[in-house]
Design a protein around this motif. Structure first.
Motif, mmCIF file in Angstrom:
data_model
loop_
_atom_site.group_PDB
_atom_site.id
_atom_site.type_symbol
_atom_site.label_atom_id
_atom_site.label_comp_id
_atom_site.label_asym_id
_atom_site.label_seq_id
_atom_site.Cartn_x
_atom_site.Cartn_y
_atom_site.Cartn_z
ATOM 1 N N GLU A 67 8.053 12.974 -1.609
ATOM 2 C CA GLU A 67 8.276 11.765 -2.411
ATOM 3 C C GLU A 67 7.475 10.588 -1.866
ATOM 4 N N GLN A 68 7.289 10.525 -0.553
ATOM 5 C CA GLN A 68 6.445 9.465 0.005
ATOM 6 C C GLN A 68 5.010 9.612 -0.488
ATOM 7 N N GLN A 69 4.547 10.840 -0.599
ATOM 8 C CA GLN A 69 3.181 11.076 -1.071
ATOM 9 C C GLN A 69 3.019 10.649 -2.523
ATOM 10 N N VAL A 70 4.083 10.783 -3.321
ATOM 11 C CA VAL A 70 4.024 10.311 -4.712
ATOM 12 C C VAL A 70 3.809 8.802 -4.755
ATOM 13 N N ILE A 71 4.491 8.075 -3.873
ATOM 14 C CA ILE A 71 4.324 6.618 -3.829
ATOM 15 C C ILE A 71 2.908 6.264 -3.384
ATOM 16 N N PHE A 72 2.414 6.949 -2.352
ATOM 17 C CA PHE A 72 1.061 6.657 -1.869
ATOM 18 C C PHE A 72 0.024 6.925 -2.957
ATOM 19 N N SER A 73 0.173 8.019 -3.683
ATOM 20 C CA SER A 73 -0.772 8.354 -4.750
ATOM 21 C C SER A 73 -0.711 7.346 -5.884
ATOM 22 N N GLY A 74 0.515 6.917 -6.243
ATOM 23 C CA GLY A 74 0.661 5.941 -7.315
ATOM 24 C C GLY A 74 0.036 4.608 -6.962
ATOM 25 N N LEU A 75 0.225 4.157 -5.717
ATOM 26 C CA LEU A 75 -0.372 2.886 -5.290
ATOM 27 C C LEU A 75 -1.888 3.000 -5.202
ATOM 28 N N GLU A 76 -2.375 4.181 -4.895
ATOM 29 C CA GLU A 76 -3.821 4.379 -4.808
ATOM 30 C C GLU A 76 -4.461 4.393 -6.188
ATOM 31 N N GLN A 77 -3.765 4.959 -7.174
ATOM 32 C CA GLN A 77 -4.310 5.034 -8.530
ATOM 33 C C GLN A 77 -4.330 3.671 -9.204
ATOM 34 N N ASP A 78 -3.273 2.900 -9.005
ATOM 35 C CA ASP A 78 -3.159 1.599 -9.683
ATOM 36 C C ASP A 78 -2.928 0.528 -8.623
ATOM 37 N N ALA A 79 -3.950 -0.299 -8.383
ATOM 38 C CA ALA A 79 -3.846 -1.323 -7.340
ATOM 39 C C ALA A 79 -2.822 -2.401 -7.689
ATOM 40 N N LYS A 80 -2.589 -2.619 -8.984
ATOM 41 C CA LYS A 80 -1.644 -3.666 -9.396
ATOM 42 C C LYS A 80 -0.201 -3.166 -9.445
ATOM 43 N N LEU A 81 -0.003 -1.881 -9.225
ATOM 44 C CA LEU A 81 1.356 -1.337 -9.272
ATOM 45 C C LEU A 81 2.231 -1.904 -8.172
ATOM 46 N N VAL A 82 1.620 -2.342 -7.071
ATOM 47 C CA VAL A 82 2.402 -2.874 -5.956
ATOM 48 C C VAL A 82 3.153 -4.145 -6.346
ATOM 49 N N TYR A 83 2.654 -4.856 -7.361
ATOM 50 C CA TYR A 83 3.322 -6.085 -7.808
ATOM 51 C C TYR A 83 4.488 -5.796 -8.753
ATOM 52 N N HIS A 84 4.595 -4.555 -9.237
ATOM 53 C CA HIS A 84 5.645 -4.201 -10.195
ATOM 54 C C HIS A 84 6.476 -3.009 -9.715
ATOM 55 N N CYS A 85 6.424 -2.723 -8.431
ATOM 56 C CA CYS A 85 7.160 -1.558 -7.921
ATOM 57 C C CYS A 85 8.619 -1.853 -7.612
ATOM 58 N N GLY A 86 9.026 -3.101 -7.752
ATOM 59 C CA GLY A 86 10.426 -3.453 -7.526
ATOM 60 C C GLY A 86 10.743 -3.929 -6.132
ATOM 61 N N LEU A 87 9.753 -4.003 -5.243
ATOM 62 C CA LEU A 87 9.981 -4.467 -3.880
ATOM 63 C C LEU A 87 9.894 -5.985 -3.817
ATOM 64 N N THR A 88 10.833 -6.600 -3.105
ATOM 65 C CA THR A 88 10.860 -8.045 -2.895
ATOM 66 C C THR A 88 10.983 -8.309 -1.396
ATOM 67 N N PRO A 89 10.663 -9.525 -0.944
ATOM 68 C CA PRO A 89 10.824 -9.828 0.490
ATOM 69 C C PRO A 89 12.240 -9.572 0.999
ATOM 70 N N ARG A 90 13.238 -9.779 0.169
ATOM 71 C CA ARG A 90 14.617 -9.566 0.606
ATOM 72 C C ARG A 90 14.895 -8.089 0.905
ATOM 73 N N LYS A 91 14.196 -7.177 0.227
ATOM 74 C CA LYS A 91 14.406 -5.745 0.434
ATOM 75 C C LYS A 91 13.521 -5.166 1.531
ATOM 76 N N LEU A 92 12.582 -5.957 2.042
ATOM 77 C CA LEU A 92 11.639 -5.434 3.029
ATOM 78 C C LEU A 92 12.321 -4.933 4.301
ATOM 79 N N PRO A 93 13.292 -5.638 4.910
ATOM 80 C CA PRO A 93 13.921 -5.112 6.136
ATOM 81 C C PRO A 93 14.524 -3.723 5.959
ATOM 82 N N ASP A 94 15.166 -3.468 4.820
ATOM 83 C CA ASP A 94 15.736 -2.141 4.582
ATOM 84 C C ASP A 94 14.640 -1.085 4.444
ATOM 85 N N LEU A 95 13.549 -1.445 3.805
ATOM 86 C CA LEU A 95 12.450 -0.491 3.652
ATOM 87 C C LEU A 95 11.814 -0.195 5.006
ATOM 88 N N VAL A 96 11.675 -1.195 5.852
ATOM 89 C CA VAL A 96 11.088 -0.993 7.179
ATOM 90 C C VAL A 96 11.947 -0.053 8.009
#
Length: 332
Positions: free
Chosen positions: A172-201
Motif C-alpha cells: 500500500e505504501q508503494q501505491v501512494i509513492f506511485s500515485g504521487l509520482e504520476q501526478d505531482a499535484k496530487l500531494v495538494y489533494h491527498c487529504g494530508l494537513t499539518p495537523r495530521k503530520l505528527p500521526d503520519l510521522v
C-alpha cells in the motif's frame, strides 16, 4: 355559597384549608352526629381563594380549555346510589359504580379533529411515473461501481487516511509513492494537513518523507515545518528530519530550532531510561548532520558542547564531544 344546609356548608368549608386529621377517619354518621346546630359556619372571602387558585393553577392552552370538563356518567336514577340489600352502605368506589379509569382522568374531553389523507395528484405527461412493484421476485443487482471515483487520487486519499492511523504494508505504501509520482499535484489533494503530520510521522515515516519532499516547492511547507519542529521528539521524527536534510537544502533556522528542541527534550525528561535512550539518538543524529556537513557546528558549538558535558556519562555523548574537539582544532 349556594347550599343552605349548614352541615353541608361546614363540610365543604373544611376543604378551603388543610382539613383536620380526624376527618378522613369519620364516617358520614359520625360527622352528622358531631355537628352542633347552634354552630353556624361563616363563609370567608371566597374571591380571595379564587384568586389564589387562579395564580397557582397551571396555564391551560386555549384549545384544551374549550373541552368538556371531566364528568362521571350516571346511567341510572337515584336507585343506583341506594345500597343493595346485604351490601355495605359505604361502598361507593369506582369498581362498584362501574366507572372506568379513563373516566376519572383530570384531562378535558376534546373532539377529535378530522384529518383526511390528501388525495394523490394525477401525474402529468412530462412527469416520470413511479412504478410500485407489488411483488419483488428477486433481489435487485445493484452496480455499486457506477459513478464511483476509481481514479488513483481516490485510492491515494483513502490510503493516506489509513496511514495517519496505523502503519501500512509495503504494497500500500508503494501505491501512494506511485500515485504521487504520476501526478505531482496530487500531494495538494491527498487529504494530508499539518495537523495530521505528527500521526503520519509516527506511523509511516517513509510516507511522511515522500509527501514533504513533494511539498518543498509549495508555500504550505512552512506550516509543516512548524509542526515538525514542535512535535514530540522520537526516532521517527529524527529519521524524517535526517532524510530531509540529506535530500534537500532545509532552512538553517529550521534545523537549528529542531536541534535545540531535541536538546531541550532530553534535559526535561524525568525517566532516566528514556532520557539515556533519547540522548543516544540525539548524539547519533548530530554526528550524522556534522559528518555530512548539513550544519555548521560553529553555529551551535556552545549549546552542543554543554549538552555533551551534561550527559558525558553516556558513550555516544562522549564520542560527540571528541568530534567537536577534533573539528575545533581543525578550524583555522
Amino acid at each position: 355559597e349556594q347550599t343552605r344546609d349548614a352541615v353541608e356548608r361546614k363540610f365543604l368549608l373544611q376543604f378551603l384549608t388543610p382539613p383536620p386529621k380526624e376527618l378522613p377517619k369519620q364516617s358520614v354518621r359520625d360527622f352528622l352526629a358531631s355537628h352542633d346546630p347552634a354552630d353556624v359556619p361563616t363563609i370567608p372571602d371566597l374571591d380571595a381563594f379564587r384568586r389564589m387558585h387562579q395564580e397557582g393553577a397551571p396555564q391551560v392552552p386555549g384549545r384544551a380549555a374549550l373541552g368538556v370538563r371531566p364528568v362521571i356518567r350516571d346511567d341510572s336514577e337515584a336507585a343506583r346510589w341506594v345500597p343493595t340489600p346485604g351490601g355495605d352502605a359505604s361502598s361507593g368506589d369506582a369498581k362498584a359504580l362501574g366507572i372506568t379509569p379513563e373516566e376519572l382522568t383530570m384531562l378535558s374531553y376534546e373532539p377529535g379533529w378530522c384529518r383526511p389523507t390528501p388525495p394523490l395528484l394525477e401525474a402529468t405527461v412530462d412527469e416520470v411515473h413511479w412504478l410500485h412493484v407489488p411483488h419483488v421476485l428477486c433481489e435487485p443487482m445493484w452496480d455499486y461501481t457506477m459513478c464511483a471515483d476509481t481514479s488513483v487520487g481516490s485510492e491515494v486519499r483513502e490510503l493516506i487516511a489509513k496511514a495517519v492511523k496505523a502503519p501500512l504494508p509495503a504494497k500500500e505504501q508503494q501505491v501512494i509513492f506511485s500515485g504521487l509520482e504520476q501526478d505531482a499535484k496530487l500531494v495538494y489533494h491527498c487529504g494530508l494537513t499539518p495537523r495530521k503530520l505528527p500521526d503520519l510521522v509516527e506511523h509511516n515515516p517513509a510516507i511522511a518523507i515522500e509527501v514533504l519532499l513533494k511539498l518543498m516547492s509549495s508555500s504550505q511547507i512552512t506550516g509543516y515545518f512548524s509542526v515538525l519542529v514542535n512535535m514530540e521528539m522520537s526516532l521517527h521524527s529524527m529519521e524524517v528530519v535526517n532524510r530531509l536534510t540529506t535530500a534537500v537544502d532545509l532552512p538553517t533556522e529550521f534545523v537549528h530550532l529542531y536541534i535545540s528542541n531535541c536538546i531541550s527534550s532530553c534535559e526535561n525528561i524525568k525517566d532516566k531510561y528514556m532520557q539515556n535512550r533519547l540522548v543516544r539518538l540525539v548524539c547519533v543524529f548530530l554526528q550524522s548532520l556534522i559528518r555530512n556537513k548539513i550544519i555548521n557546528v560553529q553555529d551551535l558549538f556552545i549549546e552542543v558542547q554543554a549538552f555533551c558535558i551534561e550527559f558525558s556519562r553516556i558513550r555516544e555523548a562522549a564520542s560527540l564531544f571528541r568530534l567537536l574537539k577534533t573539528l575545533e582544532h581543525q578550524t583555522p
